[in-house]
Design a protein around this motif. Structure first.
Motif, PDB file in Angstrom:
ATOM      1  N   ARG A   1      53.623 -44.891  53.179  1.00 36.30           N
ATOM      2  CA  ARG A   1      52.294 -45.364  53.603  1.00 36.30           C
ATOM      3  C   ARG A   1      52.398 -46.185  54.891  1.00 36.30           C
ATOM      4  O   ARG A   1      51.602 -46.023  55.816  1.00 36.30           O
TER       5      ARG A   1
ATOM      6  N   SER B   1      41.892 -42.784  55.684  1.00 34.51           N
ATOM      7  CA  SER B   1      41.614 -41.733  54.699  1.00 34.51           C
ATOM      8  C   SER B   1      42.805 -40.786  54.560  1.00 34.51           C
ATOM      9  O   SER B   1      43.136 -40.342  53.453  1.00 34.51           O
TER      10      SER B   1
ATOM     11  N   ASN C   1      45.627 -42.641  52.609  1.00 31.09           N
ATOM     12  CA  ASN C   1      45.324 -42.682  51.173  1.00 31.09           C
ATOM     13  C   ASN C   1      45.487 -41.314  50.515  1.00 31.09           C
ATOM     14  O   ASN C   1      46.014 -41.200  49.404  1.00 31.09           O
TER      15      ASN C   1
END
Length: 320
Positions: free
Chosen positions: A10, A21, A24
């Motif tokens: 991440r 977005s 995620n």
């Protein structure tokens, strides 16, 4: 182990400028893969394991009880590929099990592109005798000359338009990527008129606002207002095609490519990270690349060929 690597993944995505977005989605789908396959050690993931997972996707259903769409399957596979590419680059693994796994290709949908005449008809619709009409014409000219996205236009500030230099700064575009795009002479002309005469009148009700495009109430112009304005002018121009802000973007890119612009220059102007995204515009045009090569490459235009007597003599000698 997987949890820690997902956290690092991440962070890597954020540093490389991926949108929230996308970060995620990639993290969620990657975590979902390990949960479904009940694997807790990335080194135990092999190509057959991934292939069996992909096969299962096609038989699985979403939370709504519907089969996964091709787009959903594509993003799931892409998430896993990006994760294992990250692990390989950081030397967590030495063999990437997704190396030969191909992402499903989207079917190329021909998006609406406006002709020059259609674009001119839309540009001519705003009433230039009103301040709102001047603002709307300026917005349309900016869309057409830069190909920027709707949210990028609505995020522009008065400091982003360099009329002297003829460029527009896009701050924190998609994926938080900044870029500079050229402004055409018509857009510069209307921006100069709008900034000097129209915007000050809108700003009387909100002098602290720094947004470039404002509404009559002194607030930044919203995406909904711009979208409705485009729809209204499309109808007034009696154009049957669906026209949105993205139609201007697609038309902008298509015109450049069709007129011989370098694909990487177009990529930079559009703010695409991946050149493959920009290449969609070439494919949607249906251009015959080989034909274009023959027409444009200087060596293909060279009249010197096998018919040259000297070359022909050499060839005849070898044949004997």
């Amino acid at each position: 182990m997987v949890k820690n690597l997902l956290f690092r993944f991440r962070e890597h995505l954020k540093v490389t400028g991926r949108s929230p977005s996308t970060v995620n989605a990639y993290a969620m789908h990657t975590s979902g893969f390990f949960d479904v396959m009940e694997i807790r050690d990335v080194k135990k993931v092999t190509t057959p394991v991934i292939e069996s997972w992909i096969a299962g996707l096609r038989d699985s259903k979403s939370a709504k009880g519907k089969p996964y769409s091709d787009a959903t399957i594509q993003i799931k596979i892409r998430s896993i590929k990006r994760f294992f590419e990250f692990l390989e680059r950081t030397n967590v693994i030495f063999i990437n099990p997704t190396e030969f796994i191909k992402e499903p290709q989207n079917k190329i949908r021909i998006k609406p592109v406006l002709t020059f005449e259609e674009m001119k008809r839309i540009l001519d619709q705003p009433n230039l005798s009103t301040i709102t009409g001047i603002r709307d014409r300026t917005i349309l000219e900016v869309f057409y000359t830069t190909g920027i996205r709707l949210n990028e236009l609505c995020s522009l500030t008065i400091y982003d338009a360099d009329l002297q230099g003829g460029v527009l700064r896009i701050n924190k575009g998609k994926g938080a990527r900044d870029r500079v795009v050229p402004l055409g002479k018509h857009a510069v002309k209307f921006l100069r008129e709008y900034i000097s005469k129209v915007r000050p009148r809108f700003a009387q009700k909100n002098r602290t606002c720094r947004s470039l495009f404002m509404g009559s109430l002194g607030k930044p112009v919203s995406k909904a207002v711009v979208a409705f304005m485009i729809l209204k002018n499309r109808k007034a121009a009696k154009i049957k095609k669906q026209v949105t802000a993205h139609t201007f973007r697609h038309t902008f890119a298509t015109v450049l490519v069709k007129n011989g612009a370098d694909i990487r220059a177009v990529q930079k102007m559009l703010g695409h990270v991946d050149i493959r995204t920009t290449q969609v515009y070439i494919r949607s045009l249906g251009l015959d690349i080989k034909k274009e090569h023959r027409k444009t490459h200087p060596r293909e235009k060279d009249k010197e060929n096998i018919a040259n007597p000297r070359i022909k003599g050499i060839m005849d000698h070898h044949e004997r």
